[in-house]
Design a protein around this motif. Structure first.
Motif, PDB file in Angstrom:
ATOM      1  N   ASP A 137       0.724  -1.256  -0.064  1.00  0.00           N
ATOM      2  CA  ASP A 137       0.098   0.204  -0.032  1.00  0.00           C
ATOM      3  C   ASP A 137       0.909   1.410  -0.151  1.00  0.00           C
ATOM      4  O   ASP A 137       0.547   2.287  -0.459  1.00  0.00           O
ATOM      5  N   GLU A 138       1.887   1.296   0.744  1.00  0.00           N
ATOM      6  CA  GLU A 138       2.711   2.455   0.813  1.00  0.00           C
ATOM      7  C   GLU A 138       3.632   2.582  -0.704  1.00  0.00           C
ATOM      8  O   GLU A 138       3.626   3.512  -1.106  1.00  0.00           O
ATOM      9  N   LYS A 139       3.862   1.694  -1.346  1.00  0.00           N
ATOM     10  CA  LYS A 139       4.530   1.516  -2.644  1.00  0.00           C
ATOM     11  C   LYS A 139       3.679   2.199  -3.776  1.00  0.00           C
ATOM     12  O   LYS A 139       3.981   3.135  -4.270  1.00  0.00           O
ATOM     13  N   ARG A 140       2.197   1.834  -3.485  1.00  0.00           N
ATOM     14  CA  ARG A 140       1.275   2.515  -4.251  1.00  0.00           C
ATOM     15  C   ARG A 140       1.047   3.914  -4.117  1.00  0.00           C
ATOM     16  O   ARG A 140       0.943   4.763  -4.933  1.00  0.00           O
ATOM     17  N   ALA A 141       1.083   4.155  -2.627  1.00  0.00           N
ATOM     18  CA  ALA A 141       0.870   5.570  -2.472  1.00  0.00           C
ATOM     19  C   ALA A 141       2.053   6.593  -3.038  1.00  0.00           C
ATOM     20  O   ALA A 141       1.766   7.493  -3.517  1.00  0.00           O
ATOM     21  N   LEU A 142       3.224   5.935  -2.666  1.00  0.00           N
ATOM     22  CA  LEU A 142       4.401   6.540  -3.260  1.00  0.00           C
ATOM     23  C   LEU A 142       4.386   6.855  -5.043  1.00  0.00           C
ATOM     24  O   LEU A 142       4.791   7.842  -5.677  1.00  0.00           O
ATOM     25  N   ILE A 143       3.999   5.950  -5.523  1.00  0.00           N
ATOM     26  CA  ILE A 143       3.703   5.805  -6.952  1.00  0.00           C
ATOM     27  C   ILE A 143       2.697   6.892  -7.448  1.00  0.00           C
ATOM     28  O   ILE A 143       3.151   7.475  -8.395  1.00  0.00           O
ATOM     29  N   GLU A 144       1.397   6.857  -6.798  1.00  0.00           N
ATOM     30  CA  GLU A 144       0.612   7.667  -6.737  1.00  0.00           C
ATOM     31  C   GLU A 144       1.015   9.234  -6.723  1.00  0.00           C
ATOM     32  O   GLU A 144       0.649  10.249  -7.537  1.00  0.00           O
ATOM     33  N   LYS A 145       1.887   9.472  -5.681  1.00  0.00           N
ATOM     34  CA  LYS A 145       2.354  10.751  -5.146  1.00  0.00           C
ATOM     35  C   LYS A 145       3.232  11.196  -6.628  1.00  0.00           C
ATOM     36  O   LYS A 145       3.274  12.510  -6.654  1.00  0.00           O
ATOM     37  N   LYS A 146       4.032  10.346  -6.997  1.00  0.00           N
ATOM     38  CA  LYS A 146       4.798  10.714  -7.916  1.00  0.00           C
ATOM     39  C   LYS A 146       4.320  11.065  -9.466  1.00  0.00           C
ATOM     40  O   LYS A 146       4.422  12.107  -9.892  1.00  0.00           O
ATOM     41  N   ARG A 147       3.291  10.420  -9.586  1.00  0.00           N
ATOM     42  CA  ARG A 147       2.456  10.562 -10.694  1.00  0.00           C
ATOM     43  C   ARG A 147       1.641  12.171 -10.525  1.00  0.00           C
ATOM     44  O   ARG A 147       1.752  13.115 -11.675  1.00  0.00           O
ATOM     45  N   ASN A 148       1.439  12.298  -9.323  1.00  0.00           N
ATOM     46  CA  ASN A 148       0.572  13.624  -9.176  1.00  0.00           C
ATOM     47  C   ASN A 148       1.703  14.659  -9.208  1.00  0.00           C
ATOM     48  O   ASN A 148       1.178  15.834  -9.752  1.00  0.00           O
ATOM     49  N   ARG A 149       2.878  14.467  -8.798  1.00  0.00           N
ATOM     50  CA  ARG A 149       3.860  15.535  -8.791  1.00  0.00           C
ATOM     51  C   ARG A 149       4.278  15.822 -10.206  1.00  0.00           C
ATOM     52  O   ARG A 149       4.401  17.010 -10.687  1.00  0.00           O
ATOM     53  N   GLU A 150       4.337  15.090 -10.933  1.00  0.00           N
ATOM     54  CA  GLU A 150       4.659  15.019 -12.445  1.00  0.00           C
ATOM     55  C   GLU A 150       3.629  15.878 -13.131  1.00  0.00           C
ATOM     56  O   GLU A 150       3.778  16.884 -14.143  1.00  0.00           O
ATOM     57  N   ILE A 151       2.280  15.466 -12.950  1.00  0.00           N
ATOM     58  CA  ILE A 151       1.289  16.530 -13.437  1.00  0.00           C
ATOM     59  C   ILE A 151       1.348  17.652 -12.878  1.00  0.00           C
ATOM     60  O   ILE A 151       1.102  18.688 -13.739  1.00  0.00           O
ATOM     61  N   SER A 152       1.442  18.082 -11.703  1.00  0.00           N
ATOM     62  CA  SER A 152       1.687  19.306 -11.082  1.00  0.00           C
ATOM     63  C   SER A 152       2.914  20.230 -11.938  1.00  0.00           C
ATOM     64  O   SER A 152       2.502  21.400 -12.021  1.00  0.00           O
ATOM     65  N   ILE A 153       3.949  19.713 -12.102  1.00  0.00           N
ATOM     66  CA  ILE A 153       5.043  20.053 -12.695  1.00  0.00           C
ATOM     67  C   ILE A 153       4.833  20.627 -14.199  1.00  0.00           C
ATOM     68  O   ILE A 153       5.303  21.515 -14.482  1.00  0.00           O
ATOM     69  N   ASP A 154       4.012  19.701 -14.847  1.00  0.00           N
ATOM     70  CA  ASP A 154       3.725  19.847 -16.035  1.00  0.00           C
ATOM     71  C   ASP A 154       2.677  21.224 -16.157  1.00  0.00           C
ATOM     72  O   ASP A 154       2.921  22.013 -16.799  1.00  0.00           O
TER      73      ASP A 154
END
Length: 72
Positions: A42-59
Motif C-alpha cells: 500500500d505504501e509503494k502504491r501511495a508513493l507511485i501515486e504521489k509521483k504521478r501527481n507531482r509529475e502532473i503538477s510540474i507540467d
C-alpha cells in the motif's frame, strides 16, 4: 486604498514551486529505493501515486510559468 496586484515575480515563484516539487519527488524516490524491501504494498502504491501527481503538477506549473513569462 486599492490593492496593487504586483505579478512581476510570479514566474520566479512558480519556478521555486517546480524546484521544490522536483526535490520532494527525488527524496521520495530515494526513500523508495533505500527501503524497497521494507515497504508495504500500500505504501509503494501511495508513493507511485504521489509521483504521478507531482509529475502532473510540474507540467501544469511549467505551462503556467510560460504564460507568466509571456505576460512580462
Amino acid at each position: 486604498m486599492a490593492n496593487h496586484d504586483d505579478r512581476s515575480d510570479n514566474a520566479e515563484k512558480i519556478q521555486s514551486m517546480i524546484d521544490d516539487t522536483k526535490r520532494r519527488m527525488h527524496e521520495a524516490e530515494m526513500y523508495q529505493t533505500e527501503h524497497a524491501e521494507e515497504l508495504h504494498p500500500d505504501e509503494k502504491r501511495a508513493l507511485i501515486e504521489k509521483k504521478r501527481n507531482r509529475e502532473i503538477s510540474i507540467d501544469a506549473l511549467e505551462e503556467e510559468k510560460q504564460e507568466e513569462e509571456g505576460q512580462s
